[in-house]
Scaffold this motif. Structure first.
Motif, mmCIF file in Angstrom:
data_model
loop_
_atom_site.group_PDB
_atom_site.id
_atom_site.type_symbol
_atom_site.label_atom_id
_atom_site.label_comp_id
_atom_site.label_asym_id
_atom_site.label_seq_id
_atom_site.Cartn_x
_atom_site.Cartn_y
_atom_site.Cartn_z
ATOM 1 N N ILE A 90 12.337 29.217 35.078
ATOM 2 C CA ILE A 90 12.625 29.584 36.463
ATOM 3 C C ILE A 90 13.444 28.468 37.101
ATOM 4 N N LEU A 91 14.676 28.793 37.501
ATOM 5 C CA LEU A 91 15.548 27.834 38.175
ATOM 6 C C LEU A 91 15.481 27.964 39.689
ATOM 7 N N GLY A 92 15.140 29.136 40.164
ATOM 8 C CA GLY A 92 15.037 29.375 41.597
ATOM 9 C C GLY A 92 13.882 30.304 41.880
ATOM 10 N N LEU A 93 13.155 30.002 42.958
ATOM 11 C CA LEU A 93 11.917 30.711 43.253
ATOM 12 C C LEU A 93 11.932 31.105 44.722
ATOM 13 N N GLY A 94 11.762 32.396 45.002
ATOM 14 C CA GLY A 94 11.768 32.855 46.379
ATOM 15 C C GLY A 94 10.981 34.139 46.536
ATOM 16 N N VAL A 95 11.165 34.769 47.695
ATOM 17 C CA VAL A 95 10.451 36.006 47.981
ATOM 18 C C VAL A 95 11.453 37.017 48.530
ATOM 19 N N ALA A 96 11.297 38.267 48.144
ATOM 20 C CA ALA A 96 12.130 39.357 48.637
ATOM 21 C C ALA A 96 11.282 40.299 49.472
ATOM 22 N N LEU A 97 11.909 40.891 50.508
ATOM 23 C CA LEU A 97 11.225 41.785 51.433
ATOM 24 C C LEU A 97 11.981 43.108 51.480
ATOM 25 N N HIS A 98 11.218 44.214 51.543
ATOM 26 C CA HIS A 98 11.834 45.540 51.466
ATOM 27 C C HIS A 98 11.202 46.475 52.492
ATOM 28 N N THR A 99 12.054 47.324 53.071
ATOM 29 C CA THR A 99 11.579 48.370 53.966
ATOM 30 C C THR A 99 12.541 49.547 53.885
ATOM 31 N N ASP A 100 12.032 50.745 54.154
ATOM 32 C CA ASP A 100 12.875 51.947 54.136
ATOM 33 C C ASP A 100 13.530 52.199 55.479
ATOM 34 N N GLU A 136 14.145 40.461 40.857
ATOM 35 C CA GLU A 136 13.079 40.756 41.806
ATOM 36 C C GLU A 136 11.965 41.516 41.109
ATOM 37 N N LEU A 137 10.763 40.955 41.162
ATOM 38 C CA LEU A 137 9.595 41.558 40.518
ATOM 39 C C LEU A 137 8.593 41.941 41.591
ATOM 40 N N PRO A 138 8.260 43.249 41.732
ATOM 41 C CA PRO A 138 7.323 43.677 42.784
ATOM 42 C C PRO A 138 5.981 42.971 42.654
ATOM 43 N N LEU A 139 5.418 42.589 43.798
ATOM 44 C CA LEU A 139 4.120 41.933 43.846
ATOM 45 C C LEU A 139 3.039 42.958 44.155
ATOM 46 N N THR A 140 1.936 42.858 43.459
ATOM 47 C CA THR A 140 0.794 43.733 43.708
ATOM 48 C C THR A 140 -0.152 43.053 44.677
ATOM 49 N N LEU A 141 -0.351 43.666 45.857
ATOM 50 C CA LEU A 141 -1.225 43.087 46.877
ATOM 51 C C LEU A 141 -2.631 43.642 46.744
ATOM 52 N N GLU A 142 -3.597 42.741 46.882
ATOM 53 C CA GLU A 142 -4.987 43.180 46.918
ATOM 54 C C GLU A 142 -5.257 43.906 48.235
ATOM 55 N N ASP A 143 -6.261 44.754 48.229
ATOM 56 C CA ASP A 143 -6.657 45.435 49.453
ATOM 57 C C ASP A 143 -7.396 44.462 50.372
ATOM 58 N N GLY A 144 -7.295 44.696 51.658
ATOM 59 C CA GLY A 144 -8.044 43.888 52.606
ATOM 60 C C GLY A 144 -7.215 43.516 53.809
ATOM 61 N N ASP A 145 -7.898 42.997 54.817
ATOM 62 C CA ASP A 145 -7.250 42.535 56.029
ATOM 63 C C ASP A 145 -7.099 41.019 55.982
ATOM 64 N N GLY A 146 -6.252 40.500 56.843
ATOM 65 C CA GLY A 146 -6.073 39.055 56.902
ATOM 66 C C GLY A 146 -5.308 38.551 55.695
ATOM 67 N N TRP A 147 -5.711 37.400 55.194
ATOM 68 C CA TRP A 147 -5.046 36.797 54.034
ATOM 69 C C TRP A 147 -5.438 37.540 52.769
ATOM 70 N N VAL A 148 -4.456 37.963 51.997
ATOM 71 C CA VAL A 148 -4.706 38.661 50.738
ATOM 72 C C VAL A 148 -3.836 38.048 49.648
ATOM 73 N N ARG A 149 -4.206 38.330 48.424
ATOM 74 C CA ARG A 149 -3.472 37.779 47.286
ATOM 75 C C ARG A 149 -2.473 38.799 46.768
ATOM 76 N N ALA A 150 -1.268 38.309 46.429
ATOM 77 C CA ALA A 150 -0.232 39.149 45.827
ATOM 78 C C ALA A 150 0.185 38.492 44.522
ATOM 79 N N SER A 151 0.272 39.263 43.449
ATOM 80 C CA SER A 151 0.458 38.658 42.129
ATOM 81 C C SER A 151 1.455 39.445 41.288
ATOM 82 N N VAL A 152 2.002 38.745 40.280
ATOM 83 C CA VAL A 152 2.807 39.390 39.254
ATOM 84 C C VAL A 152 2.674 38.580 37.972
ATOM 85 N N ASP A 153 2.573 39.277 36.855
ATOM 86 C CA ASP A 153 2.479 38.637 35.547
ATOM 87 C C ASP A 153 3.895 38.385 35.025
ATOM 88 N N LEU A 154 4.163 37.139 34.612
ATOM 89 C CA LEU A 154 5.492 36.780 34.122
ATOM 90 C C LEU A 154 5.549 36.653 32.608
#
Length: 852
Positions: free
Chosen positions: A613-623, A587-605
């Motif tokens: 990459i054999l499998g590609l997905g998304v992870a979600l986290h909350t405290d 799991e690699l944290p994604l950096t989200l751009e600032d803004g409302d609505g649709w924003v871009r989230a990225s990570v350098d691989l």
């Protein structure tokens, strides 16, 4: 295809013959009137009487032509089927609208098999799967590559298919549409199905994007193919070759598909030993020419119709034998099997040198039995729970086609759940089916993936929508269906791991109705017709596995998500399974751009360069536990240095038809290695998308505007637009054309300016079509062109005043040509006259005179 019933609209089946293993009853059958207009007629005395033909009564729900704003345009290109005469005479220059009906997406490679990357590691990846099903809806005369219809069947489970074969009925070319009476029960609709049906080009595009073969269908049946017989395709040239093989290969190569499913169920025509040999040599020739050939379990080595329901010495010579060698690639077994028969089938395949998981397909009658299957596909498993043979399913489109409210936009979510249940075993993709319930096709078939190379991009578009979006802005409110631009489906629907109660769905926007289990706020798409929404209760850490892949990581590879989080405070990570350790999800944290609505989230691989990459997905986290909603608009993996596609070339309006509010556009096609699709808009409004070089547009009422054409790459980058201007406001106005004898009169609205040219050009007329032109008188609003053909064929009339966009109308020449009936087509048997069907495409009636 052998069955007890007739599934929806044209998936026509023959009546069940006797069988020593059959224990079910035959449904009632009654004569069909369809034969009155087709096939060999028997003439006695002064009248024509068709031979009595029986057909099963339809029990499945029907698909009728769309009406109102959903109806096809007056000249919208649609497929037709072919009888054997038409196959032998086929040429793209004489096939109506053939250029609009081509699949241009090449077959894509697939990721290598790896048990550790599968959801069910115990399943062998070698088990092949064939899907034999309809396309959008099969309304006989309306097989279009793309439509303005949302509520239609679109296949979304390509990951569980290796071959997709079209199963539907289409009227033979030349059949007058006015013979179609959709309000009548289907056996009373008075037209002939062609024996050779091609796959819908949109479906072939989608199949090829996913690495799936696409097959046409050769179907000979006594029920609904008239006088068409297999022997008409077995004629040889003097050199011993088969002209029909040459033509079938030519047809497949032009339209872009991969082979044929051969369904030989014509009981009324006996097959001699010589014909058996010739038929097999025909199949060998078809296969040697590069076609994939699948044979149906209908004919024995003795040439009789006798369904074996297993692979044995009676039917295996149609796949491999000592005389011809390999005859076909595979066989589709009839349905009345049991565990012992399937075990014997696998053993016999191995005895004759075949891999049963590649060549012997166990038939599943999806359309008839649906979720109440009388045969358990788990009987195909050996003692280790591994399939012995390949699997083929007929009529999987029942999930939509047989749904009572299939045309209701507000209930489409029910068809999605039905399809998910068929393919995965549960309607919502959660948990496991009950022990005695339908297990889902994924219990037998390993998920496949075409995601290879270094780049991948998805908009989570399923191939239809209630509008079209671009970069978060809705650029069309017209509903649409176009499976040809469908994104690669999410591999696992759905595979959640971790804490909480989460659900996933495709979000089609505020006009769509989601299943009752969802509470998300519909947003629509970021790009295309849908986004992927994840909603529910998140209690800590969770993952959604999305795509099986084989994506190579370079030192500049980046991963980008376009996301919107309308509810909850959620941190996102990319969840990757790598070839270096497929047991671990990184799991690699994604950096989200600032803004409302649709924003871009990225990570350098880049730090993972050299891995895959054999499998590609998304992870979600909350405290803390919370209700949340996350919409994924796009997902891309690609090196940073990837170039955008080149600007499209030679963009032009090929014909503007303002009288019927239609137009067609064309351009030069660039290779699929650089372009995934082309998108066309006018003044910012989306008109359509396709990977091809022609696009048809209906309901276009604009008088002026600027068209824009963009090429979209496989990483989502767009080319600079090619543009052209439309100017109908200052031109001749709407054009009309009518034929009278050997002349065509063309009329238009505005008085002609000096030099206005009026042109008539024959369509579908070969490489040297008739063409004539006159210069209209100044101020004229009509012109008559003499010496035109009188064969009833189509033409285009165009008025070009050299100042505005040329304007056209389509019409048909007068038909005054009478073809004499060939003497060799008629045979007397005592007082009975038997007539072979005429060869011209445009015959629909036959006049018989006796003594004048």
């Amino acid at each position: 295809m052998h069955s007890r019933t007739v599934p929806v609209t044209g998936r026509t089946h023959t009546a069940v013959p006797s069988s020593p293993r059959r224990t079910r009853t035959i449904p009632p059958i009654r004569p069909s009137r369809r034969q009155l207009f087709v096939g060999a007629a028997t003439v006695t005395g002064m009248g024509v009487a068709a031979a009595s033909v029986t057909a099963p009564v339809a029990v499945a729900s029907d698909t009728l032509p769309w009406e109102g704003e959903l109806a096809p345009g007056p000249h919208q290109p649609a497929q037709r089927a072919y009888n054997p005469d038409q196959v032998l005479a086929w040429d793209p220059s004489t096939d109506p609208d053939a250029a609009f009906l081509r699949s241009r997406v090449p077959l894509q490679p697939r990721a290598s098999a790896l048990a550790a990357a599968q959801r069910h590691p115990q399943l062998p990846a070698e088990t092949r799967s064939l899907v034999l099903a309809g396309d959008y809806g099969n309304a006989f005369f309306e097989s279009h590559p793309y439509t303005d219809v949302f509520s239609q069947h679109l296949f979304e489970y390509w990951q569980y298919a290796d071959v997709y074969a079209s199963w539907h009925g289409m009227a033979a070319q030349g059949t007058p549409p006015e013979l179609y009476r959709p309000e009548e029960e289907w056996t009373q609709r008075w037209f002939e199905f062609g024996a050779v049906n091609l796959p819908n080009p949109g479906y072939t595009d989608a199949a090829h994007r996913n690495g799936v073969l696409s097959l046409g269908n050769v179907f000979f049946s006594d029920n609904d193919r008239g006088s068409q017989t297999y022997s008409e395709l077995l004629v040889r040239d003097e050199d011993g070759s088969f002209p029909a093989v040459t033509q079938l290969v030519r047809i497949a190569e032009y339209f872009g598909f991969d082979g044929y499913f051969i369904n030989q169920e014509q009981v009324s025509v006996s097959m001699t030993r010589e014909q058996i040999t010739t038929y097999r040599e025909f199949l060998v020739a078809l296969r040697d020419a590069g076609m994939y050939v699948q044979w149906y379990d209908s004919v024995t080595d003795e040439g009789t119709i006798d369904y074996q329901n297993e692979f044995n010495a009676a039917n295996s010579p149609w796949v491999i034998n000592d005389e011809q060698g390999r005859v076909s690639d595979s066989i589709f077994l009839n349905y009345w099997w049991n565990r012992d028969m399937l075990a014997d089938s696998a053993a016999h395949a191995q005895d004759v040198g075949l891999d049963p998981r590649e060549a012997v397909f166990v038939g599943v009658e999806a359309g008839m039995y649906q979720f109440e299957q009388p045969y358990d596909l788990r009987d195909n498993f050996d003692e280790d729970g591994v399939p012995r043979n390949a699997v083929a399913s007929l009529g999987t489109d029942f999930t939509h086609a047989d749904f009572e409210a299939k045309t209701d936009v507000d209930r489409q979510h029910e068809t999605y759940d039905r399809a998910r249940r068929w393919w995965t075993g549960t309607e919502d993709g959660a948990g496991s089916p009950a022990e005695d319930a339908w297990p889902g096709m994924d219990a037998s078939i390993v998920e496949r993936s075409p995601l290879t190379g270094t780049r991948f991009h998805t908009r989570f578009s399923t191939g239809h929508g209630l509008g079209y979006w671009r970069e978060g802005e809705q650029v069309s409110s017209v509903q649409w269906g176009n499976i040809g631009i469908q994104d690669v489906p999410v591999t696992w629907q759905w595979w959640f791991e971790g804490d909480g109660d989460l659900r996933a769905d495709h979000d089609y926007g505020p006009e769509a109705v989601a299943a009752p289990r969802f509470t998300y706020t519909p947003l629509g798409a970021f790009d295309g017709g849908s986004s992927l929404v994840i909603e529910g209760t998140l209690e800590g850490d969770a993952r959604l596995r999305l795509f099986r892949s084989e994506l190579e990581i370079t030192d500049s590879t980046q991963l980008h998500l376009t996301v919107q989080i309308p509810r909850g405070a959620v941190e996102l990570s990319a969840a990757l399974t790598l070839a270096s350790d497929p047991a671990i999800v990184l799991e690699l944290p994604l950096t989200l751009e600032d803004g409302d609505g649709w924003v871009r989230a990225s990570v350098d691989l880049g730090d993972l360069a050299g891995d895959t990459i054999l499998g590609l997905g998304v992870a979600l986290h909350t405290d803390e536990e919370q209700e949340m909603q996350v919409n994924l608009g796009t997902l891309a993996v690609a090196p940073a240095a990837t170039k955008a596609p080149k600007r499209p070339r030679h963009f032009t309006i090929t014909q503007a038809l303002p009288a019927t509010q239609e137009l067609t556009l064309g351009w030069t096609l660039d290779g699929f290695d650089s372009v995934s699709r082309y998108e066309v808009s006018v003044d910012g409004e989306h008109l359509g998308a396709i990977y091809g070089d022609v696009l048809y547009v209906k309901d276009f009422a604009g008088r002026s505007g600027t068209f824009s054409l963009e090429a979209v790459g496989h990483d989502g980058q767009r080319s600079r637009p090619a543009t052209l201007d439309l100017d109908l406001a200052g031109g001749p106005g709407a054009v009309q054309a009518s034929a009278n004898g050997a002349a065509v009169t063309v009329t238009w609205d505005a008085p002609a300016s000096p030099g206005t040219a009026v042109t008539i050009e024959a369509l579908d007329a070969g490489d040297s079509p008739f063409r004539t032109k006159v210069i209209a008188d100044k101020g004229a609003t009509s012109a008559t062109l003499e010496g035109t053909p009188t064969d009833g064929s189509r033409f285009r009339a165009t008025v070009d005043d050299r100042h505005a966009t040329p304007v056209s109308a389509l019409g048909t020449f007068t038909d005054t040509e009478l073809a004499p009936y060939p003497a060799e087509f008629a045979e007397f048997d005592g007082t009975t006259l038997v007539l072979r069907r005429p060869t011209p495409n445009d015959w629909s009636t036959l006049t018989v005179l006796e003594d004048g």
